[in-house]
Design a protein around this motif. Structure first.
Motif, short mmCIF file in Angstrom:
data_model
loop_
_atom_site.label_atom_id
_atom_site.label_comp_id
_atom_site.label_asym_id
_atom_site.label_seq_id
_atom_site.Cartn_x
_atom_site.Cartn_y
_atom_site.Cartn_z
N TRP A 135 -14.40 4.40 7.46
CA TRP A 135 -14.66 3.35 6.47
C TRP A 135 -13.38 2.62 6.08
O TRP A 135 -13.43 1.50 5.61
CB TRP A 135 -15.44 3.86 5.26
N HIS A 136 -12.19 3.24 6.29
CA HIS A 136 -10.94 2.55 6.00
C HIS A 136 -10.42 1.73 7.18
O HIS A 136 -9.36 1.09 7.05
CB HIS A 136 -9.85 3.56 5.57
N LEU A 158 -18.91 12.34 -1.57
CA LEU A 158 -18.35 12.60 -0.24
C LEU A 158 -18.55 14.06 0.13
O LEU A 158 -18.13 14.95 -0.62
CB LEU A 158 -16.86 12.25 -0.24
N TYR A 204 0.83 -1.20 0.00
CA TYR A 204 0.00 0.00 0.00
C TYR A 204 0.86 1.25 0.00
O TYR A 204 1.91 1.31 0.67
CB TYR A 204 -0.89 0.04 1.25
N TRP A 252 -17.34 -4.78 0.23
CA TRP A 252 -17.65 -3.79 1.26
C TRP A 252 -19.06 -3.28 0.98
O TRP A 252 -19.59 -3.50 -0.12
CB TRP A 252 -16.65 -2.62 1.27
N ARG A 283 -6.20 6.72 -8.88
CA ARG A 283 -5.31 5.69 -8.37
C ARG A 283 -5.84 4.35 -8.79
O ARG A 283 -6.99 4.23 -9.19
CB ARG A 283 -5.18 5.77 -6.84
N TYR A 289 -6.63 -10.17 3.98
CA TYR A 289 -7.60 -9.08 3.83
C TYR A 289 -8.29 -9.12 2.47
O TYR A 289 -9.50 -8.88 2.35
CB TYR A 289 -6.91 -7.73 4.03
N LYS A 290 -7.51 -9.43 1.42
CA LYS A 290 -8.09 -9.46 0.08
C LYS A 290 -8.86 -10.75 -0.19
O LYS A 290 -9.41 -10.92 -1.28
CB LYS A 290 -6.99 -9.26 -0.98
N PHE A 324 -16.11 10.05 -5.94
CA PHE A 324 -15.12 8.97 -5.98
C PHE A 324 -15.70 7.88 -6.87
O PHE A 324 -16.73 7.29 -6.54
CB PHE A 324 -14.91 8.45 -4.55
#
Ligand code: HEM
Length: 343
Positions: A192-193, A159, A37, A179, A223, A316-317, A280
């Motif tokens: 949320w992160h 947002l 990351y 999610w 990104r 996590y993935k 976003f």
């Protein structure tokens, strides 16, 4: 440029596939042999012709099928689209951004004409011809965000910016990598992160938030993010985990090439003019391993990235059950040649 839209499915019989041209334009996300990351944000500048970055909003051969899949998701679960009342101005901002970009860059498929607030939108692939009054919700069949995003590939979050933070107060999310908008609605950037491992300690989110709070109108950024999905399923939501979670147990050494997909998200952020909100966008591209290794440098590189991926990210993935099999399968496509940085 006329796009040939494919008839295909992202569920049940999974007929989705990429044409050779779609493989060539796939936004392969790894510029080196390892992955961690980072605040990988860059200006959302026009990219090379025919690439996924050529235009701010990318429409491709999967457009019509993806819009059909979105309609199915919304029919089963209307909570995939939610908007708090104070976001209505941002919704109109989003409608304007998407319609203007699609009409400008794909004129053979979309047309927008304006006479003051009287607008006419023609969407030829979906057979829509809609006249409406900009700013008057009663003149559209759906609220503005839902109306325009039922006609645009990718998920969208709106947002609100206040108290030096960003708040997920609106969105349409039907093609997500595990999610839930219904869970996250009303949360802020750090909240949320929260489930993401390692990145908080690296200061990634603190720096990213600081950058985004200063995002300027007319200077969008982007990104890439990535994960993996079994079968070309767009809707891998927590709400439907009972439908797709078990797919992970169906991977065998023989079917890795067909079942395992790299899923790349092209995420872009724009400051919106009237509301000062940020949009976003999360546009998902999928490619099965057999298609991916037709570009030898991608096969080589993905093998190395996956082989060296930190266990926290594997977990996590959601790759744990098939990570080893995929690394073994890809190793046959890695001749050990040195790779250079870049794509
Ligand atoms: C993951 C939303 C911007 C980095 C996520 C998740 C959501 C999300 C919902 C999934 C969290 C979960 O597990 O429940 C957003 C929204 C953004 C945004 C709405 C718009 C402001 C960014 C930015 C970065 C970033 C600018 C830059 C560093 C990440 C990373 C993950 C993540 C690294 C983990 C992804 C993975 O391993 O698959 N984001 N994000 N996000 N986000 Fe964001």
């Amino acid at each position: 440029m006329t796009i040939q839209f494919k008839q295909e499915t992202f569920r049940d019989d999974f007929t989705f596939s990429n044409s050779p041209e779609a493989i060539r334009r796939f936004p392969f996300p790894f510029d080196r042999d390892e992955y961690m990351y980072a605040v990988n944000i860059e200006q959302h500048m026009p990219g090379p012709a025919k690439s996924a970055f050529e235009f701010p909003i990318d429409i491709d051969e999967h457009y019509v099928a993806e819009m059909q899949d979105r309609a199915l998701v919304l029919k089963e679960d209307p909570l995939r689209c939610q908007s708090l009342p104070h976001m209505i101005t941002a919704e109109w901002d989003l409608l304007e951004l998407l319609m203007e970009s699609m009409a400008k860059n794909y004129p053979e498929h979309f047309t927008l004409t304006k006479d003051g607030d009287r607008w006419r939108w023609v969407n030829r692939p979906l057979g829509i011809d809609q006249s409406f009054t900009f700013g008057d919700v009663s003149t559209l069949p759906y609220p503005p965000m839902e109306y325009v995003t039922r006609q645009c590939q990718g998920d969208f979050c709106l947002l609100d910016q206040r108290l030096d933070n960003l708040w997920m107060d609106s969105g349409i999310v039907t093609t997500q990598a595990d999610w839930s908008l219904d869970f996250d609605i009303g949360m802020n950037f750090m909240e949320w992160h929260a489930p993401v491992p390692l990145a908080h300690d690296l200061g990634v989110f603190e720096r990213a938030l600081k950058f985004l709070l200063n995002l300027q109108q007319g200077r969008p950024v982007r990104r890439l993010n990535w994960t993996m999905t079994i079968n070309p399923r767009l809707d891998t939501s927590p709400e439907n985990y009972h439908k797709w979670g078990k797919d992970r147990t169906t991977v065998t050494p023989e079917n890795v090439g067909d079942k395992v997909h790299l899923r790349v998200e092209l995420q872009a952020l724009w400051r919106l003019p009237r509301s000062n909100a940020i949009v976003f966008s999360i546009r998902a591209y999928m490619i099965k391993m057999e298609e991916l290794v037709t570009v030898p440098k991608w096969g080589r590189r993905l093998h190395r990235v996956l082989r060296g991926l930190k266990p926290e990210l594997v977990e996590y993935k959601g790759l744990s059950r098939y990570h080893g099999m995929t690394v073994d399968w890809l190793s046959r496509h890695d001749d050990g040649a040195p790779t250079s940085p870049g794509f």
